[in-house]
Design a protein around this motif. Structure first.
Motif, mmCIF file in Angstrom:
data_model
loop_
_atom_site.group_PDB
_atom_site.id
_atom_site.type_symbol
_atom_site.label_atom_id
_atom_site.label_comp_id
_atom_site.label_asym_id
_atom_site.label_seq_id
_atom_site.Cartn_x
_atom_site.Cartn_y
_atom_site.Cartn_z
ATOM 1 N N ILE A 3 -0.244 13.204 8.141
ATOM 2 C CA ILE A 3 0.271 12.112 7.410
ATOM 3 C C ILE A 3 1.696 12.445 7.047
ATOM 4 N N THR A 4 2.712 11.499 7.363
ATOM 5 C CA THR A 4 4.089 11.716 7.004
ATOM 6 C C THR A 4 4.489 10.600 6.072
ATOM 7 N N LEU A 5 5.372 10.840 5.165
ATOM 8 C CA LEU A 5 5.576 9.921 4.072
ATOM 9 C C LEU A 5 6.810 9.054 4.284
ATOM 10 N N LEU A 6 6.656 7.747 4.051
ATOM 11 C CA LEU A 6 7.675 6.811 4.457
ATOM 12 C C LEU A 6 9.010 7.034 3.774
ATOM 13 N N ARG A 7 9.022 7.340 2.516
ATOM 14 C CA ARG A 7 10.302 7.574 1.857
ATOM 15 C C ARG A 7 11.009 8.758 2.495
ATOM 16 N N LEU A 8 10.247 9.659 3.091
ATOM 17 C CA LEU A 8 10.824 10.847 3.698
ATOM 18 C C LEU A 8 10.962 10.704 5.210
ATOM 19 N N LEU A 9 11.036 9.472 5.712
ATOM 20 C CA LEU A 9 11.308 9.315 7.138
ATOM 21 C C LEU A 9 12.589 10.052 7.497
ATOM 22 N N LEU A 10 13.582 9.920 6.642
ATOM 23 C CA LEU A 10 14.833 10.630 6.887
ATOM 24 C C LEU A 10 14.583 12.112 7.099
ATOM 25 N N ALA A 11 13.900 12.714 6.152
ATOM 26 C CA ALA A 11 13.662 14.152 6.256
ATOM 27 C C ALA A 11 12.810 14.475 7.474
ATOM 28 N N GLY A 17 12.077 15.764 13.843
ATOM 29 C CA GLY A 17 12.014 14.832 14.952
ATOM 30 C C GLY A 17 10.805 13.933 14.889
ATOM 31 N N SER A 18 10.328 13.624 13.688
ATOM 32 C CA SER A 18 9.090 12.862 13.578
ATOM 33 C C SER A 18 9.331 11.511 12.961
ATOM 34 N N VAL A 19 8.316 10.679 13.067
ATOM 35 C CA VAL A 19 8.323 9.393 12.393
ATOM 36 C C VAL A 19 7.046 9.277 11.599
ATOM 37 N N PRO A 20 7.111 8.748 10.362
ATOM 38 C CA PRO A 20 5.942 8.722 9.528
ATOM 39 C C PRO A 20 4.898 7.726 9.953
ATOM 40 N N ALA A 21 3.680 8.026 9.553
ATOM 41 C CA ALA A 21 2.575 7.142 9.860
ATOM 42 C C ALA A 21 1.848 6.818 8.587
ATOM 43 N N ILE A 22 2.572 6.319 7.597
ATOM 44 C CA ILE A 22 1.944 6.061 6.316
ATOM 45 C C ILE A 22 2.449 4.765 5.722
ATOM 46 N N ALA A 23 1.644 4.143 4.945
ATOM 47 C CA ALA A 23 1.979 3.122 4.004
ATOM 48 C C ALA A 23 2.315 1.780 4.615
ATOM 49 N N ALA A 24 2.123 0.750 3.818
ATOM 50 C CA ALA A 24 2.347 -0.573 4.323
ATOM 51 C C ALA A 24 2.491 -1.564 3.204
ATOM 52 N N ALA A 25 3.302 -2.598 3.415
ATOM 53 C CA ALA A 25 3.418 -3.702 2.482
ATOM 54 C C ALA A 25 4.440 -4.657 3.033
ATOM 55 N N GLN A 26 4.435 -5.893 2.550
ATOM 56 C CA GLN A 26 5.448 -6.830 2.951
ATOM 57 C C GLN A 26 6.748 -6.514 2.203
ATOM 58 N N ASN A 403 -4.753 6.959 8.585
ATOM 59 C CA ASN A 403 -3.633 6.046 8.782
ATOM 60 C C ASN A 403 -3.748 4.927 7.751
ATOM 61 N N PRO A 404 -2.753 4.767 6.876
ATOM 62 C CA PRO A 404 -2.875 3.819 5.775
ATOM 63 C C PRO A 404 -2.907 2.370 6.210
ATOM 64 N N GLY A 405 -3.485 1.545 5.359
ATOM 65 C CA GLY A 405 -3.496 0.115 5.569
ATOM 66 C C GLY A 405 -2.402 -0.565 4.778
ATOM 67 N N THR A 406 -2.505 -1.887 4.688
ATOM 68 C CA THR A 406 -1.532 -2.671 3.920
ATOM 69 C C THR A 406 -2.155 -3.087 2.592
ATOM 70 N N ASP A 408 -2.069 -5.863 1.177
ATOM 71 C CA ASP A 408 -2.648 -7.208 1.205
ATOM 72 C C ASP A 408 -3.944 -7.268 1.997
ATOM 73 N N GLY A 409 -4.375 -6.130 2.557
ATOM 74 C CA GLY A 409 -5.640 -6.083 3.273
ATOM 75 C C GLY A 409 -5.581 -6.541 4.711
ATOM 76 N N SER A 410 -4.385 -6.927 5.202
ATOM 77 C CA SER A 410 -4.293 -7.401 6.580
ATOM 78 C C SER A 410 -4.508 -6.284 7.589
ATOM 79 N N ARG A 411 -4.256 -5.046 7.176
ATOM 80 C CA ARG A 411 -4.587 -3.894 8.008
ATOM 81 C C ARG A 411 -5.318 -2.888 7.137
ATOM 82 N N PRO A 412 -6.518 -2.472 7.526
ATOM 83 C CA PRO A 412 -7.276 -1.532 6.689
ATOM 84 C C PRO A 412 -6.726 -0.118 6.798
ATOM 85 N N GLY A 413 -7.065 0.728 5.847
ATOM 86 C CA GLY A 413 -6.862 2.144 6.030
ATOM 87 C C GLY A 413 -7.867 2.635 7.056
ATOM 88 N N ILE A 414 -7.472 3.633 7.850
ATOM 89 C CA ILE A 414 -8.350 4.106 8.932
ATOM 90 C C ILE A 414 -8.536 5.612 8.822
#
Length: 608
Positions: A3-11, A17-26, A403-406, A408-414
């Protein structure tokens, strides 16, 4: 867990050389003023919002993971000097703006947010020191966090990228082209690294070659990139469906497979010969300084490698004693090493089908749900699904991941469970894995934060590894309170997972600060746990690929558990675990010093 954290995509991008796979929202609107907010609180919230908005423009993938599609037509100009320069300047400007806000005039919650933002931004900025940045950007991919490990799933129709509208399909075609360009830029950076003797270990390179071979061998219509056009929503007209199938096939044939082949051939025919035989950072020029930085970046604490190593040795000894007790409880005759062999090899512990694993995890989930409200007052609304790891990446994936969901429930956590090499997916590890990755582990930790609209975006969707993975390991420690691991073998699974995190302190520092070899590290893990050799090998090769990250689990867990013990001792009968867990979770991911300060203040207020 990966799990990589979205605020730390930069880091993540900058440092691994990674991209995060966490969190969701509009799209996140500016937080509404809360009772008690003053001018300084308003200024702080505006800073956080403006910083997040600017970051989303520079990092479109972040927005897509959060369900914000304003910039979804692009992937981003990753692995370029312009990208690094823009990120550095943004953080410098944010930190300067933060210093202009009077912290003493903020509400208590906003003081916490101020402290977390300041600490995280300061640590990330130190990663831009020329010597640190150079060591990282000239090794742009690895087999654990490289773009090739995340992007294919992202673009597959089963990942974060949506495929609901015609625009979604067109945007994905554009992002796919930019992904191919990122791979070509990575080749250029690798070549710079060759000249400077800043290169990846050979084993990392061989693992990447295998990953690219797997992607190439899928062909066109079997490609994960073709999957979105195998099934369309009814809203896409038939003529557009036919056009898109043709366009996707052409792009895979003419753009993506050639890009994968260029990278694969470069790695195999050129780079491998220049790669290191050594596996630790200390063997690379400047590596010791980089590792020191990565320890703090991952644990949020200024720890020294030697101290972490010795802490790990103490924890390993303690857990071994508990394992001896479980061995005696089941009446096993023989040494602990013999017991480990029994757990690894006896057929009763080996699943016979993927369906058996699926049914087992679903049953565990139901049992946990029956007890979880005894320990938690905050329950996320985001639904949870249980799925197997996709076949194309199961060989190099962990035994379980989330893998986190959204919100609003449109994508579940997995919760993903791995079915590769079924005999090595021991059933005695299932309960502890579920507690860590699903409930009350990462599913609770991530979902509760991102559902809290009163938090600034960087606290809802961001974080640090020590908090996220420390919470996951802490969640495993709640086995007794949740009625799990009543079978001594399942308890051995819990101890095995805790042992894994303790061994990480020893092995990660052993590899990167003490010159340990790959085989020496694997042997240490097998000597001190019943984990399968395939898992020990994957773990060690992970530590080699992403130094320091594995330290965060145990450091974070010990910090949370220590804060709990301290609070329980101070509050006595007034201590309520539900209130304690709410304190830990309700403000999102905190650095360890800020978390300790928050719990101290809560105790001082009487645990209310």
């Amino acid at each position: 867990m990966r799990i990589t954290l979205l605020r730390l995509l930069l880091a993540a991008l900058l440092l691994a050389g990674s991209v995060p796979a966490i969190a969701a929202a509009q799209t996140v609107p500016p937080p509404a003023p809360l009772p008690g907010d003053g001018p300084e609180d308003a200024a702080l919230k505006k800073l956080f919002h403006d910083s997040d908005e600017a970051s989303l423009r520079r990092n479109p993938v972040n927005g897509i993971f959060r369900g914000d599609l304003r910039y979804a037509a692009h992937l981003g100009n990753y692995l370029t000097d312009a990208y690094y320069d823009a990120e550095k300047k943004a953080d410098e400007d944010d930190l300067a703006a933060l210093k202009r806000i009077d912290r003493a005039k903020l509400t208590h919650v906003d003081q916490i947010a101020y402290d977390v933002f300041e600490n995280q931004t300061d640590v990330v900025l130190r990663g831009y020191a020329p010597d640190i940045l150079r060591l990282q950007k000239l090794r742009p991919l690895d087999h654990f966090y490289g773009f090739q490990t995340f992007y294919p799933d992202f673009a597959s129709g089963q990942g974060a990228a949506p495929f609901k509208t015609l625009a979604d399909y067109e945007n994905n075609l554009t992002r796919n082209r930019e992904y191919a360009q990122v791979l070509d830029r990575a080749i250029g950076l690798f070549r710079e690294g060759e000249k400077a003797n800043i290169v990846q270990p050979k084993l990392v390179v061989r693992n990447m070659i295998e990953q690219f071979d797997n992607l190439i061998n899928q062909g066109v219509e079997g490609s994960v990139f073709y999957a979105p056009v195998k099934k369309f929503p009814d809203t896409i007209p038939a003529a557009d469906q036919a056009r898109l199938r043709t366009a996707y096939a052409a792009q895979i044939r003419d753009v993506l497979i050639p890009a994968h082949k260029r990278m694969r051939d470069f790695l195999a025919n050129e780079y491998l010969a220049h790669a290191r035989d050594s596996v630790g950072l200390s063997a690379m020029p400047g590596g010791a300084k980089l590792y020191s930085y990565l320890i703090e970046a991952n644990t949020t604490l200024p720890l020294k490698a030697e101290d972490v190593h010795n802490l790990g040795l103490r924890e390993v000894a303690r857990i071994r004693a508990e394992m001896e007790a479980q061995k005696d409880k089941v009446g096993f005759k023989g040494t602990l090493a013999d017991f480990f062999t029994f757990l690894r090899t006896d057929k009763q512990f080996q699943p016979t089908s993927a369906a058996q694993l699926r049914d087992g995890y679903e049953a565990i989930g139901k049992r946990v749900d029956q007890r979880v409200r005894e320990q938690f007052s905050l329950i996320p609304k985001t639904p949870l699904e249980i799925r197997p790891v996709p076949a194309y990446k199961e060989k190099t994936e962990a035994g379980g991941s989330y893998n986190p969901g959204t919100p609003d429930g449109s994508r579940p956590g997995i919760f993903y469970y791995n079915t590769y090499d079924l005999p090595s997916r021991y059933m005695w590890e299932m309960e502890t894995l579920y507690l860590h990755e699903a409930v009350p582990g990462h599913h609770f930790q991530i979902s509760i934060a991102q559902e809290n609209t009163a938090l600034p975006a960087f606290m809802r969707f961001g974080g640090n590894t020590a908090y996220a993975e420390g919470w996951g390991l802490y969640a495993e420690s709640l086995w007794h309170d949740l009625g799990m691991e009543t079978d001594p073998y399942q308890r051995m699974g819990g101890l095995n997972d805790e042992m894994l995190r303790a061994m990480r302190l020893v092995v990660d520092t052993g590899i990167h600060a003490k010159g340990w070899t790959r085989d020496q590290s694997i042997r240490y893990m097998l000597d001190n746990s019943p984990m399968a050799k395939i898992d020990a090998t994957a773990e060690v090769e992970r530590y080699i690929a992403i130094p320091g990250q594995a330290l965060a689990y145990k450091i974070g867990q010990l910090t949370i558990s220590g804060a709990k013990a301290k609070a329980r001792a101070a509050l006595g009968d007034k201590f309520d675990p539900r209130a304690f867990h709410a304190q830990v979770l309700d403000t999102g991911a905190l650095t360890m010093p800020v978390l300790e300060q928050k719990i101290d203040a809560w105790v001082k207020a009487g645990g209310r």
